[in-house]
Design an enzyme around this catalytic site. Sequence first.
Site, short mmCIF file in Angstrom:
data_model
loop_
_atom_site.label_atom_id
_atom_site.label_comp_id
_atom_site.label_asym_id
_atom_site.label_seq_id
_atom_site.Cartn_x
_atom_site.Cartn_y
_atom_site.Cartn_z
CB THR A 100 -0.90 0.06 1.23
OG1 THR A 100 -1.75 -1.06 1.22
CG2 THR A 100 -1.80 1.27 1.17
CD GLU B 192 -0.37 0.44 9.41
OE1 GLU B 192 -1.17 1.08 8.72
OE2 GLU B 192 -0.46 -0.79 9.57
#
Length: 424
Positions: free
Chosen positions: A209, A296
């Site tokens: 992504t 993340e």
Amino acid sequence: MQLRLPHLQRSKSMAKPLPVSPLARPLPDLATIAGVRLSAVAAGIRYQGRTDLMLAEFVPGTVAAGVYTKNACPGAPVLWCREALTTPYARALLVNAGNANVFTGRAGIQACEDCADATAQLLDCPPQDVFLASTGVIGEKLPQDRIIAALPAARAGLEENGWADAARAIMTTDTFPKAARRDVKINGTPVRIQGIAKGSGMVAPDMATMLAYVATDAKLPQNVLQSLLASGCAQSFNSITVDSDTSTSDMLMIFATGLADNPEVDDVNDPALAEFTLALNDLLLELALMVVRDGEGATKLVRIAVTGADSNLSAHRIALCIANSPLVKTAIAGEDANWGRVVMAVGKSGEPADRDRLSVAIGGTWIAKDGGVVENYDEAPVVAHMKGQEIEIAVDLDLGDGQARVWTCDLTHGYIDINGSYRS
């Protein structure tokens, strides 16, 4: 065109703001690229109180090249761009954040057609010269009416210095904007390369992504651009992983306006391109590493170097196996020099390996050599290295000349916190 099948961020989809990654890098001194104007506006696609739509306009004659996700369930914008790339030219790039326009059926295709048509009308160009990208939640219909309604403001805001705002507009769970710049020469003619990227989770080869857009004022044909980009991607965006998940939306594109008017180069191996090639590869790697730095929940950047493998491909697969191992990544998060987990990852990779010839080092200190622990091994320097923000792991298989480098990050509870509440 008919389609053939640094700040705190708060959004509707996340209850808490995301703190800036401890590995963040500030934006560099960005310049302009002759023939490129950009803008960023708030279209209200998903997020509140921030921009979520970027528009780039390219001078007529701009040449485009791109590489896209290999995920078997690509988003409608990826299909659109693949089709658009069958002709060499680009006049616009439109990117939205907050909605991926993936797994949306005919509605997703129609959204692409509508957005491309509206952009083409505003910029007076063919729809097939408009490239599209979407990033965000999968499976929700794209509210293209909001995007189209925001286009006049996006066009009015176009400016040569719009790079930083554009980088912020395409962020999702990113915690800092990502950009890089290089100034080089082709046959003595000064040219500039500049790019932006987004990416934080669902990051693994082949790409992720991850959206990355590079522009240059160099004059290069599409076949040369495509070769340069594919080669550079292999050494950068296809050599990073955050969580081993390959996205449905990722793309890497380069746009060459040609306004530098350098002498024509039509062979990717022309020595005149040597400096440009090195600079492009370096820029792509810098952008890719920013994506890993913004992984993340990440607190550590990890570089894994594999040498002595049966082949370069084998080395790459082994490095990725180490990089994607939850046991390796959590050990790094806990600052535990558990090198046995590295050995485990090598062994499970399915690639040629000989236990009795394997060597492992962390932070430049060899822990195991030729299948056993180094005599009088002192763990102190390794423990100290594990407390830093940048970790280096080296593996030598002593089987051949194959080698590869891969970058990843640690795996912390922050990854669960972010992804457990992504849509809530």
